[in-house]
Design an enzyme around this catalytic site. Sequence first.
Site, PDB file in Angstrom:
ATOM      1  CG  ASP A  71     -39.734 -56.410  -4.449  1.00  0.00           C
ATOM      2  OD1 ASP A  71     -40.902 -56.004  -4.338  1.00  0.00           O
ATOM      3  OD2 ASP A  71     -39.511 -57.631  -4.636  1.00  0.00           O
ATOM      4  CG  HIS A 141     -38.437 -63.665  -9.102  1.00  0.00           C
ATOM      5  ND1 HIS A 141     -38.782 -62.787  -9.997  1.00  0.00           N
ATOM      6  CD2 HIS A 141     -39.801 -63.631  -8.196  1.00  0.00           C
ATOM      7  CE1 HIS A 141     -39.894 -62.235  -9.928  1.00  0.00           C
ATOM      8  NE2 HIS A 141     -40.642 -62.807  -8.985  1.00  0.00           N
TER       9      HIS A 141
END
Length: 250
Positions: A71, A141
């Site tokens: 990410d 997450h």
Amino acid sequence: MSANLPEVRILPNAAAALPLLLDEVRALLRQPTPLLGFATGGTFTAFLQALAVELQQGRIAADALRATHLDEYLGFAPDRAGGMVHELGTNCPALLAMLARGTFFPVPHDGTPASLRAHDERLQRAGGVQLQLLGIGRNGHLAFNEPGTPFDRGFHVTTLAATTREDARARFAPQEPPTQAVTSGIATILQARRLVLCAFGAAKAPAVRAMLRGGIDPACPASVVRRHGSALVLLDREAARELDGSVAAG
Ligand code: F6R
């Protein structure tokens, strides 16, 4: 898909994960298309620094290695401080040389559908991610798939949860932490041949319990590792302290 309990190893401390992670990289390099997916964040800093030494001293050969990562903050080009590629290159400079050679594939920081599609296709052409390293957020997450993100998503732009931004605050101070990021989706992560998730420290203990003991549910995105056929979870004692005794010590 069936729910496979991942292999869980509880280590005396975070440093004990380093040789195991380096062994995973060595095993990866015996694969025909060794594409490694890095995770960023404090969990992996010591590993990146140890990998840098191995690469520099030639004990791990970088020639065949291909790399990518999970990410990137939206709008953060690879050379921008605070960004994920910048962090990876700071801790493991060989990755910057790979970026220059075109063997490190950065997550497109512009987040446009066309560039995300092109990135995904590039990973597929390189044989797909063989080894995906993963951390876990305090809120469960996985990459920046925040709680509630459906499991069927590929690369996408996401809005960061409040706890995620709080945890990133020191990294960006005195500026405010970013609000959006480009992230690999759960569906993308599950395509990797092997997953190795690390969690260290007491702050991760509730998320680790939810991941391994709660439902396999988007409420805890990391719980999806239990749907992968080859997943290893490395915990230190503090991160494992809310698990009951049914996880064998590593
Ligand atoms: C970062 C990422 C995140 C982190 C997680 C844990 O690439 O994907 O999911 O792995 O937020 O971060 P640290 O390691 O800083 O606790």
